[in-house]
Design a protein around this motif. Structure first.
Motif, PDB file in Angstrom:
ATOM      1  N   GLY A  67       0.786  -1.229   0.000  1.00  0.00           N
ATOM      2  CA  GLY A  67       0.000   0.000   0.000  1.00  0.00           C
ATOM      3  C   GLY A  67       0.818   1.279   0.000  1.00  0.00           C
ATOM      4  O   GLY A  67       1.231   1.767   1.039  1.00  0.00           O
ATOM      5  N   SER A  68       1.012   1.826  -1.181  1.00  0.00           N
ATOM      6  CA  SER A  68       1.722   3.097  -1.305  1.00  0.00           C
ATOM      7  C   SER A  68       1.279   3.725  -2.606  1.00  0.00           C
ATOM      8  O   SER A  68       0.943   3.024  -3.567  1.00  0.00           O
ATOM      9  N   ILE A  69       1.304   5.027  -2.655  1.00  0.00           N
ATOM     10  CA  ILE A  69       0.930   5.727  -3.880  1.00  0.00           C
ATOM     11  C   ILE A  69       1.841   5.291  -5.038  1.00  0.00           C
ATOM     12  O   ILE A  69       1.452   5.341  -6.201  1.00  0.00           O
ATOM     13  N   ALA A  70       3.048   4.820  -4.686  1.00  0.00           N
ATOM     14  CA  ALA A  70       3.978   4.390  -5.742  1.00  0.00           C
ATOM     15  C   ALA A  70       3.559   3.072  -6.390  1.00  0.00           C
ATOM     16  O   ALA A  70       4.214   2.599  -7.321  1.00  0.00           O
TER      17      ALA A  70
ATOM     18  N   GLN B 110       9.283  11.659   6.466  1.00  0.00           N
ATOM     19  CA  GLN B 110       9.351  11.558   7.938  1.00  0.00           C
ATOM     20  C   GLN B 110       9.269  10.094   8.370  1.00  0.00           C
ATOM     21  O   GLN B 110       9.951   9.664   9.290  1.00  0.00           O
ATOM     22  N   MET B 111       8.390   9.356   7.701  1.00  0.00           N
ATOM     23  CA  MET B 111       8.253   7.931   8.034  1.00  0.00           C
ATOM     24  C   MET B 111       9.541   7.200   7.707  1.00  0.00           C
ATOM     25  O   MET B 111       9.978   6.309   8.430  1.00  0.00           O
TER      26      MET B 111
ATOM     27  N   ALA C 124       4.383  12.549  -3.099  1.00  0.00           N
ATOM     28  CA  ALA C 124       2.962  12.727  -3.377  1.00  0.00           C
ATOM     29  C   ALA C 124       2.284  13.559  -2.289  1.00  0.00           C
ATOM     30  O   ALA C 124       1.331  14.267  -2.543  1.00  0.00           O
ATOM     31  N   CYS C 125       2.830  13.483  -1.046  1.00  0.00           N
ATOM     32  CA  CYS C 125       2.218  14.203   0.066  1.00  0.00           C
ATOM     33  C   CYS C 125       2.551  15.693   0.048  1.00  0.00           C
ATOM     34  O   CYS C 125       2.153  16.431   0.941  1.00  0.00           O
TER      35      CYS C 125
ATOM     36  N   GLU D 105       5.573  16.907   0.317  1.00  0.00           N
ATOM     37  CA  GLU D 105       6.872  17.166   0.940  1.00  0.00           C
ATOM     38  C   GLU D 105       7.975  16.760  -0.020  1.00  0.00           C
ATOM     39  O   GLU D 105       7.714  16.255  -1.112  1.00  0.00           O
ATOM     40  N   SER D 106       9.196  16.984   0.405  1.00  0.00           N
ATOM     41  CA  SER D 106      10.311  16.630  -0.454  1.00  0.00           C
ATOM     42  C   SER D 106      11.395  16.010   0.418  1.00  0.00           C
ATOM     43  O   SER D 106      11.629  16.455   1.537  1.00  0.00           O
ATOM     44  N   GLY D 107      12.026  14.946  -0.062  1.00  0.00           N
ATOM     45  CA  GLY D 107      13.085  14.304   0.728  1.00  0.00           C
ATOM     46  C   GLY D 107      13.240  12.862   0.315  1.00  0.00           C
ATOM     47  O   GLY D 107      12.704  12.433  -0.719  1.00  0.00           O
ATOM     48  N   LEU D 108      13.943  12.098   1.153  1.00  0.00           N
ATOM     49  CA  LEU D 108      14.188  10.683   0.858  1.00  0.00           C
ATOM     50  C   LEU D 108      12.921   9.881   1.123  1.00  0.00           C
ATOM     51  O   LEU D 108      12.235  10.127   2.114  1.00  0.00           O
ATOM     52  N   GLY D 109      12.640   8.916   0.284  1.00  0.00           N
ATOM     53  CA  GLY D 109      11.474   8.075   0.513  1.00  0.00           C
ATOM     54  C   GLY D 109      10.736   7.740  -0.772  1.00  0.00           C
ATOM     55  O   GLY D 109       9.834   6.913  -0.759  1.00  0.00           O
ATOM     56  N   ARG D 110      11.118   8.396  -1.875  1.00  0.00           N
ATOM     57  CA  ARG D 110      10.477   8.063  -3.164  1.00  0.00           C
ATOM     58  C   ARG D 110      10.950   6.702  -3.635  1.00  0.00           C
ATOM     59  O   ARG D 110      12.155   6.411  -3.562  1.00  0.00           O
ATOM     60  N   MET D 111      10.038   5.913  -4.167  1.00  0.00           N
ATOM     61  CA  MET D 111      10.470   4.639  -4.717  1.00  0.00           C
ATOM     62  C   MET D 111      11.333   4.883  -5.951  1.00  0.00           C
ATOM     63  O   MET D 111      11.086   5.820  -6.712  1.00  0.00           O
ATOM     64  N   LEU D 112      12.337   4.043  -6.151  1.00  0.00           N
ATOM     65  CA  LEU D 112      13.158   4.141  -7.360  1.00  0.00           C
ATOM     66  C   LEU D 112      12.272   3.952  -8.592  1.00  0.00           C
ATOM     67  O   LEU D 112      11.209   3.362  -8.514  1.00  0.00           O
TER      68      LEU D 112
END
Ligand code: CTP
Length: 404
Positions: A20-23, A133-134, A163-164, A166-173
Protein backbone atom coordinates in the motif's frame (compact mmCIF):
# COMPACT_ATOMS: atom_id res chain seq x y z
CA UNK A 1 10.81 3.02 -25.89
CA UNK A 2 12.42 -0.34 -26.61
CA UNK A 3 13.36 -2.23 -23.45
CA UNK A 4 16.30 -4.57 -24.09
CA UNK A 5 16.29 -8.21 -23.01
CA UNK A 6 18.60 -8.87 -20.10
CA UNK A 7 20.57 -12.11 -19.95
CA UNK A 8 20.33 -12.14 -16.15
CA UNK A 9 16.53 -11.95 -16.23
CA UNK A 10 15.90 -14.45 -19.01
CA UNK A 11 13.49 -17.15 -17.81
CA UNK A 12 13.83 -16.07 -14.19
CA UNK A 13 10.77 -16.27 -11.94
CA UNK A 14 10.27 -12.93 -10.23
CA UNK A 15 7.61 -12.69 -7.57
CA UNK A 16 6.63 -9.05 -7.20
CA UNK A 17 4.98 -7.96 -3.95
CA UNK A 18 2.95 -4.77 -4.29
CA UNK A 19 1.95 -3.06 -1.05
CA UNK A 20 0.00 0.00 0.00
CA UNK A 21 1.72 3.10 -1.31
CA UNK A 22 0.93 5.73 -3.88
CA UNK A 23 3.98 4.39 -5.74
CA UNK A 24 2.01 1.19 -6.48
CA UNK A 25 1.22 2.61 -9.93
CA UNK A 26 4.95 2.39 -10.79
CA UNK A 27 4.78 -1.36 -10.11
CA UNK A 28 2.69 -1.76 -13.26
CA UNK A 29 5.58 -0.39 -15.34
CA UNK A 30 7.94 -2.61 -13.35
CA UNK A 31 6.01 -5.75 -14.33
CA UNK A 32 6.24 -4.67 -17.98
CA UNK A 33 9.99 -4.07 -17.79
CA UNK A 34 10.75 -7.31 -15.97
CA UNK A 35 8.81 -9.25 -18.59
CA UNK A 36 10.49 -7.40 -21.46
CA UNK A 37 13.78 -8.24 -19.81
CA UNK A 38 12.83 -11.91 -20.16
CA UNK A 39 11.51 -12.74 -16.68
CA UNK A 40 8.28 -14.50 -15.81
CA UNK A 41 6.38 -12.44 -13.26
CA UNK A 42 3.75 -13.27 -10.67
CA UNK A 43 2.26 -10.53 -8.52
CA UNK A 44 1.19 -10.75 -4.90
CA UNK A 45 -1.00 -7.76 -4.13
CA UNK A 46 -1.47 -6.87 -0.47
CA UNK A 47 -4.78 -5.53 0.79
CA UNK A 48 -3.15 -2.07 1.02
CA UNK A 49 -1.79 -2.34 -2.51
CA UNK A 50 -5.26 -3.19 -3.84
CA UNK A 51 -6.46 0.20 -2.57
CA UNK A 52 -4.19 1.87 -5.11
CA UNK A 53 -4.10 -0.39 -8.18
CA UNK A 54 -6.66 -2.91 -9.35
CA UNK A 55 -5.88 -6.63 -9.42
CA UNK A 56 -6.92 -6.67 -13.07
CA UNK A 57 -4.05 -4.36 -14.05
CA UNK A 58 -1.44 -6.76 -12.71
CA UNK A 59 -3.21 -9.82 -14.01
CA UNK A 60 -3.22 -8.38 -17.52
CA UNK A 61 0.37 -7.10 -17.41
CA UNK A 62 1.93 -10.17 -15.81
CA UNK A 63 -0.02 -12.66 -17.91
CA UNK A 64 -0.47 -14.73 -14.76
CA UNK A 65 -3.27 -14.94 -12.21
CA UNK A 66 -2.93 -12.51 -9.36
CA UNK A 67 -2.22 -13.76 -5.84
CA UNK A 68 -3.64 -12.04 -2.81
CA UNK A 69 -5.22 -14.37 -0.28
CA UNK A 70 -3.30 -16.43 2.23
CA UNK A 71 -6.12 -18.68 3.36
CA UNK A 72 -8.39 -18.86 0.34
CA UNK A 73 -8.89 -22.55 -0.32
CA UNK A 74 -9.34 -22.06 -4.07
CA UNK A 75 -6.21 -19.90 -4.43
CA UNK A 76 -4.14 -22.08 -2.16
CA UNK A 77 -5.10 -25.12 -4.18
CA UNK A 78 -3.94 -23.41 -7.40
CA UNK A 79 -0.65 -22.17 -5.97
CA UNK A 80 -0.28 -21.84 -2.23
CA UNK A 81 2.20 -19.70 -0.35
CA UNK A 82 4.76 -22.49 -0.11
CA UNK A 83 4.56 -23.23 -3.81
CA UNK A 84 4.90 -19.53 -4.62
CA UNK A 85 7.89 -19.30 -2.30
CA UNK A 86 9.50 -22.23 -4.14
CA UNK A 87 8.52 -20.92 -7.57
CA UNK A 88 10.32 -17.59 -7.01
CA UNK A 89 13.93 -17.10 -8.08
CA UNK A 90 13.67 -13.67 -6.46
CA UNK A 91 11.06 -11.84 -4.41
CA UNK A 92 10.92 -8.09 -4.97
CA UNK A 93 8.63 -5.99 -2.78
CA UNK A 94 8.00 -2.76 -4.68
CA UNK A 95 6.66 -0.52 -3.38
CA UNK A 96 7.55 -1.60 0.16
CA UNK A 97 5.54 0.56 2.57
CA UNK A 98 6.81 1.36 6.08
CA UNK A 99 4.16 -1.06 7.34
CA UNK A 100 5.29 -4.03 5.26
CA UNK A 101 8.93 -3.35 6.14
CA UNK A 102 7.99 -3.45 9.84
CA UNK A 103 6.01 -6.65 9.34
CA UNK A 104 8.83 -8.35 7.44
CA UNK A 105 11.28 -7.29 10.14
CA UNK A 106 9.03 -8.97 12.71
CA UNK A 107 8.89 -12.15 10.67
CA UNK A 108 5.08 -12.10 10.50
CA UNK A 109 3.23 -14.63 8.37
CA UNK A 110 -0.28 -13.24 8.55
CA UNK A 111 -0.73 -12.32 4.93
CA UNK A 112 0.34 -13.95 1.69
CA UNK A 113 3.31 -11.70 0.92
CA UNK A 114 4.77 -11.89 4.44
CA UNK A 115 4.31 -15.68 4.45
CA UNK A 116 6.04 -16.04 1.08
CA UNK A 117 8.96 -13.87 2.22
CA UNK A 118 9.33 -16.07 5.27
CA UNK A 119 9.07 -19.34 3.34
CA UNK A 120 11.31 -18.58 0.38
CA UNK A 121 14.97 -19.44 -0.06
CA UNK A 122 15.25 -17.00 -2.97
CA UNK A 123 16.81 -13.56 -2.49
CA UNK A 124 14.32 -10.99 -1.18
CA UNK A 125 14.56 -7.28 -2.01
CA UNK A 126 12.54 -4.30 -0.82
CA UNK A 127 12.13 -1.00 -2.67
CA UNK A 128 10.95 1.37 0.07
CA UNK A 129 8.34 4.02 -0.73
CA UNK A 130 7.01 6.35 1.94
CA UNK A 131 6.78 9.87 3.28
CA UNK A 132 10.18 11.28 4.22
CA UNK A 133 9.35 11.56 7.94
CA UNK A 134 8.25 7.93 8.03
CA UNK A 135 11.45 7.01 6.19
CA UNK A 136 13.64 8.94 8.63
CA UNK A 137 11.91 7.50 11.73
CA UNK A 138 14.21 5.41 13.89
CA UNK A 139 11.69 2.54 13.85
CA UNK A 140 11.82 2.29 10.04
CA UNK A 141 15.60 2.56 10.00
CA UNK A 142 15.89 -0.13 12.70
CA UNK A 143 13.57 -2.42 10.78
CA UNK A 144 15.58 -2.00 7.59
CA UNK A 145 18.86 -2.58 9.38
CA UNK A 146 17.41 -5.85 10.71
CA UNK A 147 16.32 -6.89 7.23
CA UNK A 148 19.70 -6.03 5.71
CA UNK A 149 21.47 -8.02 8.42
CA UNK A 150 19.34 -10.98 7.39
CA UNK A 151 20.48 -10.56 3.81
CA UNK A 152 17.44 -8.75 2.43
CA UNK A 153 18.45 -6.41 -0.41
CA UNK A 154 17.37 -2.79 -0.35
CA UNK A 155 16.75 -0.88 -3.58
CA UNK A 156 16.69 2.87 -2.89
CA UNK A 157 14.78 4.93 -1.96
CA UNK A 158 15.49 8.06 -3.98
CA UNK A 159 15.08 11.66 -2.87
CA UNK A 160 12.73 14.18 -4.45
CA UNK A 161 9.20 15.52 -4.46
CA UNK A 162 6.65 13.31 -2.76
CA UNK A 163 2.96 12.73 -3.38
CA UNK A 164 2.22 14.20 0.07
CA UNK A 165 3.66 17.55 -1.05
CA UNK A 166 6.87 17.17 0.94
CA UNK A 167 10.31 16.63 -0.45
CA UNK A 168 13.08 14.30 0.73
CA UNK A 169 14.19 10.68 0.86
CA UNK A 170 11.47 8.08 0.51
CA UNK A 171 10.48 8.06 -3.16
CA UNK A 172 10.47 4.64 -4.72
CA UNK A 173 13.16 4.14 -7.36
CA UNK A 174 11.99 4.25 -10.96
CA UNK A 175 10.93 0.96 -12.57
CA UNK A 176 14.02 0.95 -14.81
CA UNK A 177 16.34 1.13 -11.77
CA UNK A 178 14.47 -1.60 -9.91
CA UNK A 179 14.63 -3.80 -13.01
CA UNK A 180 18.41 -3.29 -13.22
CA UNK A 181 18.88 -4.06 -9.51
CA UNK A 182 16.68 -7.15 -9.84
CA UNK A 183 18.86 -8.36 -12.71
CA UNK A 184 21.91 -7.80 -10.49
CA UNK A 185 20.45 -10.22 -7.92
CA UNK A 186 21.18 -12.98 -10.43
CA UNK A 187 24.75 -11.93 -11.04
CA UNK A 188 26.99 -14.85 -10.46
CA UNK A 189 30.55 -15.04 -11.50
CA UNK A 190 30.55 -11.80 -13.48
CA UNK A 191 34.29 -11.51 -12.77
CA UNK A 192 35.18 -15.20 -12.81
CA UNK A 193 38.83 -15.79 -13.64
CA UNK A 194 39.76 -12.08 -13.49
CA UNK A 195 42.43 -10.60 -11.27
CA UNK A 196 41.33 -7.47 -9.44
CA UNK A 197 43.72 -5.14 -7.63
CA UNK A 198 42.23 -2.69 -5.13
CA UNK A 199 43.72 0.08 -2.99
CA UNK A 200 41.85 1.04 0.17
CA UNK A 201 41.98 3.11 3.34
CA UNK A 202 44.05 6.14 4.22
CA UNK A 203 47.81 6.54 3.96
CA UNK A 204 50.04 7.81 6.75
CA UNK A 205 52.83 10.23 5.93
CA UNK A 206 55.54 10.33 8.58
CA UNK A 207 56.42 13.66 10.20
CA UNK A 208 58.76 12.04 12.71
CA UNK A 209 58.93 8.52 14.23
CA UNK A 210 55.78 9.19 16.31
CA UNK A 211 53.59 11.43 14.17
CA UNK A 212 52.02 11.38 10.79
CA UNK A 213 49.67 13.21 8.44
CA UNK A 214 46.58 11.23 7.44
CA UNK A 215 42.87 11.55 6.69
CA UNK A 216 39.49 10.24 7.86
CA UNK A 217 39.10 7.37 5.40
CA UNK A 218 37.83 4.22 7.19
CA UNK A 219 38.56 1.88 4.28
CA UNK A 220 34.99 0.54 4.39
CA UNK A 221 34.17 1.24 0.76
CA UNK A 222 37.36 -0.43 -0.50
CA UNK A 223 36.86 -3.48 1.70
CA UNK A 224 33.25 -3.77 0.54
CA UNK A 225 34.42 -3.55 -3.09
CA UNK A 226 37.01 -6.27 -2.41
CA UNK A 227 34.34 -8.53 -0.92
CA UNK A 228 31.92 -7.90 -3.79
CA UNK A 229 34.67 -8.66 -6.33
CA UNK A 230 35.49 -11.97 -4.62
CA UNK A 231 31.79 -12.85 -4.54
CA UNK A 232 31.69 -12.16 -8.29
CA UNK A 233 34.41 -14.76 -8.79
CA UNK A 234 37.54 -12.59 -9.03
CA UNK A 235 40.92 -13.21 -7.45
CA UNK A 236 41.42 -10.11 -5.35
CA UNK A 237 44.51 -8.39 -3.98
CA UNK A 238 43.70 -5.59 -1.54
CA UNK A 239 46.49 -3.08 -0.87
CA UNK A 240 45.40 -1.46 2.34
CA UNK A 241 46.52 1.52 4.35
CA UNK A 242 46.01 1.29 8.14
CA UNK A 243 42.38 0.45 8.99
CA UNK A 244 40.51 -1.29 11.80
CA UNK A 245 38.72 -3.66 9.40
CA UNK A 246 38.91 -7.44 9.11
CA UNK A 247 40.13 -8.83 5.79
CA UNK A 248 37.17 -10.17 3.80
CA UNK A 249 37.28 -13.96 3.26
CA UNK A 250 39.37 -15.13 0.27
CA UNK A 251 40.95 -11.69 -0.23
CA UNK A 252 44.74 -11.42 -0.28
CA UNK A 253 45.69 -8.34 1.71
CA UNK A 254 48.93 -6.38 1.55
CA UNK A 255 49.39 -3.82 4.33
CA UNK A 256 51.12 -0.55 3.58
CA UNK A 257 51.47 2.77 5.39
CA UNK A 258 52.59 5.62 3.18
CA UNK A 259 51.54 6.69 -0.29
CA UNK A 260 54.98 5.75 -1.56
CA UNK A 261 54.62 2.20 -0.13
CA UNK A 262 51.17 1.93 -1.69
CA UNK A 263 52.52 3.19 -5.02
CA UNK A 264 55.27 0.61 -5.02
CA UNK A 265 52.91 -2.23 -4.06
CA UNK A 266 50.34 -1.24 -6.68
CA UNK A 267 52.76 -0.64 -9.56
CA UNK A 268 54.52 -3.94 -8.97
CA UNK A 269 51.23 -5.88 -9.14
CA UNK A 270 49.25 -3.87 -11.70
CA UNK A 271 50.81 -5.50 -14.79
CA UNK A 272 49.29 -8.83 -13.69
CA UNK A 273 45.85 -7.37 -12.98
CA UNK A 274 42.82 -7.16 -15.27
CA UNK A 275 41.04 -4.49 -13.25
CA UNK A 276 42.45 -1.84 -10.90
CA UNK A 277 40.09 -0.08 -8.48
CA UNK A 278 41.57 2.85 -6.53
CA UNK A 279 39.37 3.47 -3.50
CA UNK A 280 42.24 4.59 -1.25
CA UNK A 281 42.31 8.13 0.10
CA UNK A 282 45.94 8.68 -0.75
CA UNK A 283 47.64 11.66 0.87
CA UNK A 284 48.45 14.10 -1.92
CA UNK A 285 51.49 15.43 -0.03
CA UNK A 286 54.03 14.09 2.45
CA UNK A 287 56.54 15.83 4.68
CA UNK A 288 59.56 16.47 2.46
CA UNK A 289 62.09 15.42 5.09
CA UNK A 290 60.60 13.43 7.99
CA UNK A 291 62.63 13.98 11.16
CA UNK A 292 64.72 11.00 12.24
CA UNK A 293 64.05 11.79 15.91
CA UNK A 294 60.94 13.05 17.70
CA UNK A 295 60.44 16.76 17.00
CA UNK A 296 60.67 18.75 20.26
CA UNK A 297 58.40 21.72 20.96
CA UNK A 298 61.17 24.23 21.37
CA UNK A 299 59.89 26.82 18.91
CA UNK A 300 56.61 28.82 18.83
CA UNK A 301 55.85 27.91 15.29
CA UNK A 302 56.76 24.96 13.17
CA UNK A 303 56.68 24.82 9.41
CA UNK A 304 56.40 21.53 7.61
CA UNK A 305 57.66 21.46 4.05
CA UNK A 306 55.47 19.13 2.01
CA UNK A 307 56.20 17.47 -1.28
CA UNK A 308 53.80 15.86 -3.80
CA UNK A 309 53.18 12.13 -3.63
CA UNK A 310 53.08 10.07 -6.80
CA UNK A 311 49.60 9.54 -8.24
CA UNK A 312 49.11 5.78 -8.03
CA UNK A 313 45.96 5.70 -10.12
CA UNK A 314 47.33 7.90 -12.92
CA UNK A 315 50.53 5.85 -13.04
CA UNK A 316 48.62 2.56 -13.29
CA UNK A 317 46.33 4.05 -15.97
CA UNK A 318 49.41 5.10 -17.96
CA UNK A 319 50.87 1.58 -18.07
CA UNK A 320 51.02 0.16 -21.59
CA UNK A 321 48.48 -2.73 -21.75
CA UNK A 322 47.54 -1.83 -18.17
CA UNK A 323 44.37 -2.96 -16.39
CA UNK A 324 40.88 -1.49 -16.72
CA UNK A 325 41.13 1.41 -14.26
CA UNK A 326 38.43 2.67 -11.93
CA UNK A 327 39.02 5.76 -9.77
CA UNK A 328 37.10 7.28 -6.92
CA UNK A 329 36.55 10.97 -6.39
CA UNK A 330 35.46 12.35 -3.04
CA UNK A 331 33.82 15.69 -3.67
CA UNK A 332 31.99 18.19 -1.52
CA UNK A 333 30.88 20.36 -4.46
CA UNK A 334 30.64 20.44 -8.27
CA UNK A 335 30.61 16.66 -8.33
CA UNK A 336 29.96 16.17 -12.04
CA UNK A 337 32.51 18.73 -13.15
CA UNK A 338 35.35 17.53 -10.91
CA UNK A 339 34.79 13.82 -11.47
CA UNK A 340 34.54 14.27 -15.25
CA UNK A 341 37.74 16.25 -15.22
CA UNK A 342 39.54 13.49 -13.24
CA UNK A 343 38.27 10.80 -15.62
CA UNK A 344 39.80 12.65 -18.57
CA UNK A 345 42.98 13.90 -16.89
CA UNK A 346 43.97 10.54 -15.42
CA UNK A 347 42.79 8.67 -18.57
CA UNK A 348 40.57 6.30 -16.57
CA UNK A 349 38.01 3.83 -17.84
CA UNK A 350 35.54 4.72 -15.08
CA UNK A 351 35.23 6.97 -12.04
CA UNK A 352 32.88 6.68 -9.07
CA UNK A 353 32.17 10.03 -7.47
CA UNK A 354 31.38 10.13 -3.75
CA UNK A 355 29.17 12.75 -2.23
CA UNK A 356 31.04 13.53 0.99
CA UNK A 357 29.16 14.95 3.98
CA UNK A 358 25.57 14.67 5.31
CA UNK A 359 26.05 11.13 6.62
CA UNK A 360 27.71 9.93 3.44
CA UNK A 361 31.29 9.30 2.39
CA UNK A 362 34.11 9.13 4.89
CA UNK A 363 33.47 7.21 8.13
CA UNK A 364 29.82 6.66 7.16
CA UNK A 365 28.04 3.31 6.75
CA UNK A 366 26.19 4.51 3.68
CA UNK A 367 27.10 6.32 0.53
CA UNK A 368 25.77 7.30 -2.86
CA UNK A 369 27.79 7.19 -6.06
CA UNK A 370 27.64 8.80 -9.48
CA UNK A 371 29.53 6.48 -11.81
CA UNK A 372 30.93 7.98 -15.02
CA UNK A 373 32.53 6.48 -18.06
CA UNK A 374 32.76 7.40 -21.71
CA UNK A 375 29.08 6.50 -22.20
CA UNK A 376 27.70 8.82 -19.50
CA UNK A 377 26.66 8.65 -15.89
CA UNK A 378 24.75 6.12 -13.78
CA UNK A 379 23.46 7.14 -10.37
CA UNK A 380 23.67 4.60 -7.55
CA UNK A 381 21.42 6.10 -4.85
CA UNK A 382 22.23 6.12 -1.16
CA UNK A 383 22.59 2.60 0.22
CA UNK A 384 24.81 0.65 2.61
CA UNK A 385 28.39 0.52 1.27
CA UNK A 386 28.26 -3.28 0.95
CA UNK A 387 25.30 -3.03 -1.38
CA UNK A 388 26.73 -0.13 -3.38
CA UNK A 389 29.94 -2.11 -3.80
CA UNK A 390 27.98 -5.00 -5.36
CA UNK A 391 26.25 -2.62 -7.74
CA UNK A 392 29.56 -1.01 -8.67
CA UNK A 393 31.17 -4.40 -9.33
CA UNK A 394 28.20 -5.33 -11.54
CA UNK A 395 28.69 -2.11 -13.54
CA UNK A 396 32.43 -2.68 -13.85
CA UNK A 397 31.82 -6.25 -15.06
CA UNK A 398 29.31 -4.98 -17.62
CA UNK A 399 31.79 -2.42 -18.99
CA UNK A 400 34.72 -4.81 -18.84
CA UNK A 401 32.84 -7.39 -20.93
CA UNK A 402 31.21 -5.08 -23.47
CA UNK A 403 28.39 -6.62 -25.45
CA UNK A 404 28.09 -9.74 -23.32
N1 CTP B 1 44.75 8.57 -6.04
C1 CTP B 1 45.88 7.81 -6.15
N2 CTP B 1 47.10 8.33 -5.80
C2 CTP B 1 47.18 9.58 -5.34
C3 CTP B 1 46.03 10.37 -5.21
C4 CTP B 1 44.81 9.83 -5.57
O1 CTP B 1 45.79 6.64 -6.56
N3 CTP B 1 48.36 10.06 -5.00
C5 CTP B 1 43.46 8.00 -6.47
C6 CTP B 1 42.46 7.77 -5.37
O2 CTP B 1 42.57 6.46 -4.85
C7 CTP B 1 41.14 8.00 -6.08
C8 CTP B 1 41.47 9.10 -7.06
O3 CTP B 1 42.87 8.97 -7.31
O4 CTP B 1 40.74 6.87 -6.83
C9 CTP B 1 41.19 10.46 -6.51
O5 CTP B 1 41.73 11.40 -7.37
P1 CTP B 1 42.37 12.76 -6.87
O6 CTP B 1 42.56 13.59 -8.07
O7 CTP B 1 43.55 12.58 -6.03
O8 CTP B 1 41.20 13.23 -6.01
P2 CTP B 1 41.27 14.10 -4.76
O9 CTP B 1 42.25 13.58 -3.75
O10 CTP B 1 39.88 14.23 -4.35
O11 CTP B 1 41.97 15.35 -5.43
P3 CTP B 1 41.60 16.84 -5.63
O12 CTP B 1 42.45 17.48 -4.63
O13 CTP B 1 42.00 17.08 -7.04
O14 CTP B 1 40.12 16.96 -5.41
Amino acid sequence: MRIPANKNLANKHVLLGVTGSIAAYKAAELVRRLRKGGAEVRVVLSAGGAEFVTPLTFQALSGNPLHSELLDTGAEAAMGHIELARWADAVVVAPASANVIARLAQGRADDLLAAVCLATEAPVAVAPAMNQQMWAHAATQDNLRKLRERGVHQFGPAAGDQACGESGLGRMLEAADITRHTAELFDTGALTGLRVLITAGPTREAIDPLRYLSNRSSGRMGYAVAQAAVEAGARVILISGPTALATPPRVERIDVRSAQDMHEAALSRAPGADIFIATAAVADYRPAAPAQQKIKKNTDTLTLQLTRNPDILADVAALPDGPFTVGFAAETEKLLEHAGEKLARKKLDMIAANHVGEGKGFEAEENALSVFDASGVIELPQAPKTQLARQLIALIAERYHPGS
